[in-house]
Design an enzyme around this catalytic site. Structure first.
Site, PDB file in Angstrom:
ATOM      1  N   ARG A 188     -27.273   6.118  -4.342  1.00  0.00           N
ATOM      2  CA  ARG A 188     -27.780   4.901  -3.683  1.00  0.00           C
ATOM      3  C   ARG A 188     -29.071   5.181  -2.922  1.00  0.00           C
ATOM      4  O   ARG A 188     -29.158   6.131  -2.152  1.00  0.00           O
ATOM      5  CB  ARG A 188     -26.730   4.330  -2.710  1.00  0.00           C
ATOM      6  CG  ARG A 188     -25.436   3.855  -3.365  1.00  0.00           C
ATOM      7  CD  ARG A 188     -25.598   2.569  -4.152  1.00  0.00           C
ATOM      8  NE  ARG A 188     -26.185   1.498  -3.352  1.00  0.00           N
ATOM      9  CZ  ARG A 188     -25.490   0.681  -2.565  1.00  0.00           C
ATOM     10  NH1 ARG A 188     -24.178   0.804  -2.468  1.00  0.00           N
ATOM     11  NH2 ARG A 188     -26.093  -0.268  -1.891  1.00  0.00           N
ATOM     12  N   HIS A 245     -17.308 -27.167  24.250  1.00  0.00           N
ATOM     13  CA  HIS A 245     -17.132 -26.336  23.059  1.00  0.00           C
ATOM     14  C   HIS A 245     -15.716 -25.771  22.890  1.00  0.00           C
ATOM     15  O   HIS A 245     -15.525 -24.810  22.176  1.00  0.00           O
ATOM     16  CB  HIS A 245     -18.146 -25.181  23.004  1.00  0.00           C
ATOM     17  CG  HIS A 245     -19.536 -25.585  23.365  1.00  0.00           C
ATOM     18  ND1 HIS A 245     -20.267 -26.464  22.610  1.00  0.00           N
ATOM     19  CD2 HIS A 245     -20.320 -25.252  24.430  1.00  0.00           C
ATOM     20  CE1 HIS A 245     -21.443 -26.649  23.177  1.00  0.00           C
ATOM     21  NE2 HIS A 245     -21.513 -25.938  24.281  1.00  0.00           N
ATOM     22  N   PRO A 281     -19.454 -11.218  18.351  1.00  0.00           N
ATOM     23  CA  PRO A 281     -18.267 -10.351  18.393  1.00  0.00           C
ATOM     24  C   PRO A 281     -18.222  -9.439  17.166  1.00  0.00           C
ATOM     25  O   PRO A 281     -18.334  -9.915  16.040  1.00  0.00           O
ATOM     26  CB  PRO A 281     -17.099 -11.338  18.363  1.00  0.00           C
ATOM     27  CG  PRO A 281     -17.677 -12.690  18.617  1.00  0.00           C
ATOM     28  CD  PRO A 281     -19.115 -12.635  18.216  1.00  0.00           C
ATOM     29  N   GLU A 282     -18.102  -8.147  17.401  1.00  0.00           N
ATOM     30  CA  GLU A 282     -17.953  -7.196  16.299  1.00  0.00           C
ATOM     31  C   GLU A 282     -16.498  -6.710  16.279  1.00  0.00           C
ATOM     32  O   GLU A 282     -15.673  -7.209  17.038  1.00  0.00           O
ATOM     33  CB  GLU A 282     -18.961  -6.060  16.463  1.00  0.00           C
ATOM     34  CG  GLU A 282     -20.405  -6.584  16.306  1.00  0.00           C
ATOM     35  CD  GLU A 282     -21.400  -5.505  15.912  1.00  0.00           C
ATOM     36  OE1 GLU A 282     -21.014  -4.554  15.229  1.00  0.00           O
ATOM     37  OE2 GLU A 282     -22.569  -5.623  16.306  1.00  0.00           O
ATOM     38  N   ARG A 318     -21.635 -22.244  19.047  1.00  0.00           N
ATOM     39  CA  ARG A 318     -22.449 -22.371  17.832  1.00  0.00           C
ATOM     40  C   ARG A 318     -21.672 -22.838  16.609  1.00  0.00           C
ATOM     41  O   ARG A 318     -22.258 -23.124  15.578  1.00  0.00           O
ATOM     42  CB  ARG A 318     -23.163 -21.040  17.573  1.00  0.00           C
ATOM     43  CG  ARG A 318     -24.121 -20.709  18.728  1.00  0.00           C
ATOM     44  CD  ARG A 318     -24.881 -19.443  18.495  1.00  0.00           C
ATOM     45  NE  ARG A 318     -25.767 -19.545  17.335  1.00  0.00           N
ATOM     46  CZ  ARG A 318     -26.529 -18.552  16.901  1.00  0.00           C
ATOM     47  NH1 ARG A 318     -26.504 -17.394  17.514  1.00  0.00           N
ATOM     48  NH2 ARG A 318     -27.299 -18.721  15.864  1.00  0.00           N
TER      49      ARG A 318
END
Ligand SMILES: [Zn+2]
Length: 271
Positions: A152, A91, A2-3, A110
């Site tokens: 950078r 789960h 999930p983002e 997980r």
């Protein structure tokens, strides 16, 4: 995984079911998440009303009367609002029972997700205190990004995924935003011109806002609060499209590895 759009979709999905309602109980089946869940929550949460559900980066902040729950979905977690009597799946690690007869149920094969409790300002929690600005808020603009990028040498894609620079731009959305802005993912961050950084800020905002509108991107193990998959995958220009024709110019999309993560880009579409 999930983002940000998936987390924001989850927030919107659960907020109306939680806000203003009282927690009547907590069922903790598996406290061994990324960090152990405090068993004291089982007795500490009941009776408290949910004030609001906010988001900071990929953390959901469930604000209660006497503190805040900081929930993270980890790699494979999902939070859903279900009838409290809904049959359990493998789960299913915790339920927050609500005075409506429903519950907020966390599933995570997980177990990289987490649930933490803070009584002070959650913004000062070590997980949140040093994060960069939110990509959809005003603070994230071309001037800010140029200041961070100055000098950078790191590749712009890895720079964009650095949570101290800006939060919530994960692998999918970094590739997509750079494609839309026409910037090579390998270009040194400090060598991207101010004009192009402005395009990049716009592209990051657009790609995330579109993904949120579509309910996130369909990933193998991701479902939103209603249990339905996101539809953003159909809109991806380059992500996981190696060898397929670029949707703009038909050149084959390329895949490279940067910082152990796959990057997808069109070699012809950047300047
Ligand atoms: Zn192209």
């Amino acid at each position: 995984m999930p983002e940000l759009p998936e987390v924001e979709t989850t927030r919107r999905g659960i907020r109306s079911a939680l806000r203003g309602h009282r927690i009547t109980g907590m069922v903790l089946r598996e406290p061994r998440l990324r960090w152990p869940v405090d068993p004291g929550l089982v007795t500490g949460l009941p009776g408290q009303q949910v004030r609001d559900v906010r988001r900071r980066a990929k953390y959901l902040l469930i604000e209660l009367e006497r503190g805040t729950l900081i929930a993270h979905l980890g790699m494979s977690g999902s939070l859903r609002v279900l009838p409290a009597v809904a049959p359990l799946l493998a789960h299913d690690h915790y339920d927050l029972l609500l005075d409506t007869g429903r519950c907020l149920r966390f599933n995570d094969p997980r177990r990289f997700g987490s649930l933490l409790w803070v009584t002070g300002d959650p913004a000062e929690h070590p997980l949140l205190a040093r994060l960069g600005p939110e990509p959809l808020e005003r603070e994230f603009d071309a001037d800010y990004l140029a200041g961070k990028a100055r000098g950078r040498k790191v590749a712009i894609k890895q720079f964009l995924m650095d949570q101290h620079v800006v939060v919530g731009v994960g692998n999918i959305y970094a590739s997509e935003a750079l494609f839309r802005a026409g910037i090579s993912p390998r270009r040194a961050a400090g060598r991207v011109s101010a004009v192009r950084l402005e395009d990049l800020v716009g592209a990051v905002r657009d790609v995330l806002a579109e993904a949120i509108r579509q309910g996130g991107t369909t990933l193998r193990d991701y479902v939103n609060a209603e249990g339905t998959p996101g539809y953003f995958r159909q809109k991806l220009y380059v992500y996981e499209r190696a060898g397929e024709p670029c949707r703009r110019c038909r050149t084959a999309v390329r895949q490279i590895v940067q910082g152990q993560r796959s990057t997808y880009y069109c070699p012809a579409c950047h300047k």
